[in-house]
Structure formats: structure tokens, C-alpha cells
Design an enzyme around this catalytic site. Sequence first.
Site, PDB file in Angstrom:
ATOM      1  N   ARG A   1      17.890  52.735 -12.987  1.00 41.14           N
ATOM      2  CA  ARG A   1      18.979  52.713 -12.002  1.00 41.14           C
ATOM      3  C   ARG A   1      19.386  51.266 -11.730  1.00 41.14           C
ATOM      4  NH1 ARG A   1      16.777  50.032  -8.615  1.00 41.14           N
ATOM      5  NH2 ARG A   1      18.665  49.986  -7.364  1.00 41.14           N
ATOM      6  N   GLY A   2      20.430  51.129 -10.874  1.00 41.79           N
ATOM      7  CA  GLY A   2      20.969  49.795 -10.616  1.00 41.79           C
ATOM      8  C   GLY A   2      22.124  49.574 -11.584  1.00 41.79           C
ATOM      9  N   ALA A   3      23.275  49.149 -11.057  1.00 41.32           N
ATOM     10  CA  ALA A   3      24.496  49.105 -11.865  1.00 41.32           C
ATOM     11  C   ALA A   3      24.356  48.268 -13.152  1.00 41.32           C
ATOM     12  CB  ALA A   3      25.650  48.607 -10.995  1.00 41.32           C
TER      13      ALA A   3
ATOM     14  N   ARG B   1      26.657  58.542 -14.980  1.00 42.22           N
ATOM     15  CA  ARG B   1      26.853  58.365 -13.529  1.00 42.22           C
ATOM     16  C   ARG B   1      28.271  57.831 -13.316  1.00 42.22           C
ATOM     17  NH1 ARG B   1      22.235  55.540 -10.083  1.00 42.22           N
ATOM     18  NH2 ARG B   1      23.251  56.709  -8.413  1.00 42.22           N
TER      19      ARG B   1
ATOM     20  N   GLN C   1      15.312  53.463  -2.028  1.00 43.11           N
ATOM     21  CA  GLN C   1      15.166  52.352  -2.987  1.00 43.11           C
ATOM     22  C   GLN C   1      14.643  51.093  -2.304  1.00 43.11           C
ATOM     23  OE1 GLN C   1      17.766  54.416  -2.818  1.00 43.11           O
ATOM     24  NE2 GLN C   1      18.741  54.731  -4.795  1.00 43.11           N
TER      25      GLN C   1
ATOM     26  N   ASP D   1      28.196  48.250  -6.889  1.00 41.24           N
ATOM     27  CA  ASP D   1      28.285  49.117  -8.067  1.00 41.24           C
ATOM     28  C   ASP D   1      29.668  49.090  -8.702  1.00 41.24           C
ATOM     29  OD1 ASP D   1      25.901  50.253  -6.491  1.00 41.24           O
ATOM     30  OD2 ASP D   1      25.760  51.129  -8.494  1.00 41.24           O
TER      31      ASP D   1
ATOM     32  N   ASN E   1      28.947  50.215  -2.836  1.00 37.69           N
ATOM     33  CA  ASN E   1      27.504  49.970  -2.993  1.00 37.69           C
ATOM     34  C   ASN E   1      26.783  51.149  -2.354  1.00 37.69           C
ATOM     35  OD1 ASN E   1      25.274  48.319  -3.877  1.00 37.69           O
ATOM     36  ND2 ASN E   1      24.860  47.886  -1.719  1.00 37.69           N
ATOM     37  N   LYS E   2      25.462  51.130  -2.434  1.00 38.04           N
ATOM     38  CA  LYS E   2      24.637  52.217  -1.910  1.00 38.04           C
ATOM     39  C   LYS E   2      25.074  52.629  -0.511  1.00 38.04           C
ATOM     40  CE  LYS E   2      22.156  54.005  -3.632  1.00 38.04           C
ATOM     41  NZ  LYS E   2      22.549  55.236  -4.351  1.00 38.04           N
TER      42      LYS E   2
HETATM   43  O1  MRU Z   1      21.715  54.749  -6.949  1.00 36.63           O
HETATM   44  P1  MRU Z   1      21.214  53.395  -7.372  1.00 36.63           P
HETATM   45  O2  MRU Z   1      19.791  53.154  -6.992  1.00 36.63           O
HETATM   46  O3  MRU Z   1      21.484  53.128  -8.825  1.00 36.63           O
HETATM   47  O4  MRU Z   1      22.110  52.379  -6.535  1.00 36.63           O
HETATM   48  C1  MRU Z   1      21.943  51.014  -6.736  1.00 36.63           C
HETATM   49  C2  MRU Z   1      22.740  50.178  -5.819  1.00 36.63           C
HETATM   50  O5  MRU Z   1      23.500  50.650  -5.012  1.00 36.63           O
HETATM   51  C3  MRU Z   1      22.612  48.698  -5.997  1.00 36.63           C
HETATM   52  O6  MRU Z   1      22.822  48.035  -4.784  1.00 36.63           O
HETATM   53  C4  MRU Z   1      23.685  48.246  -6.997  1.00 36.63           C
HETATM   54  O7  MRU Z   1      23.585  48.969  -8.185  1.00 36.63           O
HETATM   55  C5  MRU Z   1      23.599  46.825  -7.293  1.00 36.63           C
HETATM   56  S1  MRU Z   1      22.182  46.488  -8.287  1.00 36.63           S
HETATM   57  C6  MRU Z   1      22.116  44.917  -8.796  1.00 36.63           C
END
Ligand code: MRU
Length: 336
Positions: A43-45, A80, A180, A221, A231-232
Site C-alpha cells: 500500500r501507499g501511493a 485501486r 496505518q 494519493d 489523502n487518507k
Molecule cells: O490506503 P493506503 O494505506 O494505501 O493509503 C495511503 C495514504 O493515504 C498515504 O498517506 C499516501 O498514499 C501517501 S504515501 C507516501
Amino acid sequence: MALRFDGARLAILDQRLLPDEERWLDANDPARMAEHIRCLAVRGAPLIGVAAALALGLYAQTAVTDDQWRAAAAHLRAARPTAVNLMNAVDRVLAAFVRGGRTEVTREAFALFHEDVLLCEQMAERGAALIDDGDGVLTHCNAGGLATVGVGTALGVIVRAWQQGKRIHVFADETRPLLQGARLTVWELARAGVPHTLITDSMASIVMREGRVKKVFVGADRVARNGDFANKVGTYGLAVTARFHDVRFYPVAPFTTVDVAAKSGRDIPIEERSADEVRGVAGSFGAVRWSPRAVGVFNPAFDVTPASLVTALVLDRAVLSRDDLAGGALDRLCEG
Ligand code: MRU
């Protein structure tokens, strides 16, 4: 931190099991990688973009037909919907395929991997300059080494400031519903030796009112051309709270997170996930449900923060203030 690649085999750290267990999953096959991305094992963009590209880079060497390879690319691209790094990375390997065939795909995937490491370094240096000795900083979700192949975005900035000798204290939001922050960010901060405290999302306003937090750093993201960003979920509320308490608010993102086709936040698609993530919690200790089984749930995985709430956007190549964004600075960077 979360991806292992030896040129032939690709493995990802199963982030669903952290912090209790470090288990590596095979991810050579693009269909498996798509599933790992969907279920947030990876996970993580920035990380999902590079992971998808590497899986396609390897598959370029083994796919029987070009059509099979293209189908795998389409499947991964759709794994995603909000993190635009995924689409941007897959589009880059698709363009490489058109340019030079399968060999070029593998080369482009490796280039994306190395590029992400470099972009993280540049963000860390630019962002750390915004942190002063003695600052309390707050972060949401996980935007560190587990979310990229480098040192991270927002968390990379924070860790770099600590490594520069600045005495900081980090408040980590737990980040409901998938935790997270509580599972991953705290794990990374402990490994880096940065002093930190875990809070629930709803406690952020208290630490701001008490003056224990001077700056907020979050990842992104998808960033639109006007500086609005997804973002999250919970990030938007944090930005509103930061404005009320005169706390500086900085999203940190590489240019691979900018969607040149999105004029504003209204153009950003938001992923909605399973109701069970909100009815309870699922973790390495098993699934626990505390709500009535059939209660109606709204579960957007991300929210959009308007650029007007941002102090500055930290990119790898520039730091753009709210006024810069309002004056179209990011829009112009997208043209360049
Ligand atoms: O659903 P996730 O855990 O993939 O969400 C991640 C986030 O929202 C992060 O803040 C974002 O991807 C930036 S990561 C460098």
C-alpha cells in the site's frame, strides 16, 4: 523497506500483519500483485505504482503473448482507484512498450524504482528545512518507507529532520479504519529512534489546542493541478483543525502523485471500501466486529483537502506556498 527485488524475484512485505509479524509474499505474478494491492498487503501511493511496474517489468520477460501482457497491465492499473501513482506508473510502462517493446518495459520499471528513491530524498531535504528544533509535529496514516521504495514522503521529511539533529516529537494519528498510523507509522518511528506518541484521530484537536503540535505533515494519493489533494480519510478534518489552531499544514508528494488531468479536487475519484472495515476491525489478532452486523456504513478510504487549507505543498522539485498554488504555480509545472 517493503519491497524486495533481486532482478528476478519480487516479494512484498505483508503490511496487514505489521507490527507483529514480518512475512514476505511472492509477487512475481501480476494477478497476484493486483490482489496484494487491492487488499492492502502492499500500500501507499508511490509504492503501489512501483510495485505494479516491477511486476509488469518481470512479466514482460515471461508473458506468452503481447495481449496477455497488455491485459495484465489493464488489470493492475484498475487495482485501486484513487492513488494516481498506480495509473501514472502503468501508463509509463505502457508507453515504454509502444516505444521499444518488452525490453523497454523492463528498463522503464527499473527506472521508476530508482526514480522513487531519488524523489523521496529530494522531498526529505526540502521538507526537513521547514521543521525547527523543538517542534511538535503530527502525521496521519503512513507516508514513510513502507509507502514508497525510498525514505517516504511526509514521514521521510520528519525522520530526516530528526537525523539532522532537530529535537522533535511526533504525534501519530492511529488512522481509522485500517490503523496505518498505529500499526505502521509507529513501527517506522520506533525503528528510526524518533520520539513519538500515538493518539486516536479524534485527539488531534487537543494536542493542537495545547500547543504541542506546530506543524502537520501528510502524504497524498492524488494532487490536482490547483493543489487540492486526496489523502487518507481524516486528512481534510485535520487541515480544518490545523487552520483553526494556526498550525502549519504541509502535504508532501512526489510529482508522480500529480494528476495532470485533474483540474481540481472535484476530478479525483474516491475509493469506497468494505463496510466491515468500519463495523469493526481486522488485524493479525483476527477480525472483531462491534457494530450490528447489518448497520449501514459509509467508508470512503480518502478525502479531498482544498489547496486553500494548505500552508505549502512540498514536492520533490519545489515547495509551493498557498499563494503560489492559488496563482497557478502547479498548473504551470504540469505544462512544463
Ligand atoms: O490506503 P493506503 O494505506 O494505501 O493509503 C495511503 C495514504 O493515504 C498515504 O498517506 C499516501 O498514499 C501517501 S504515501 C507516501
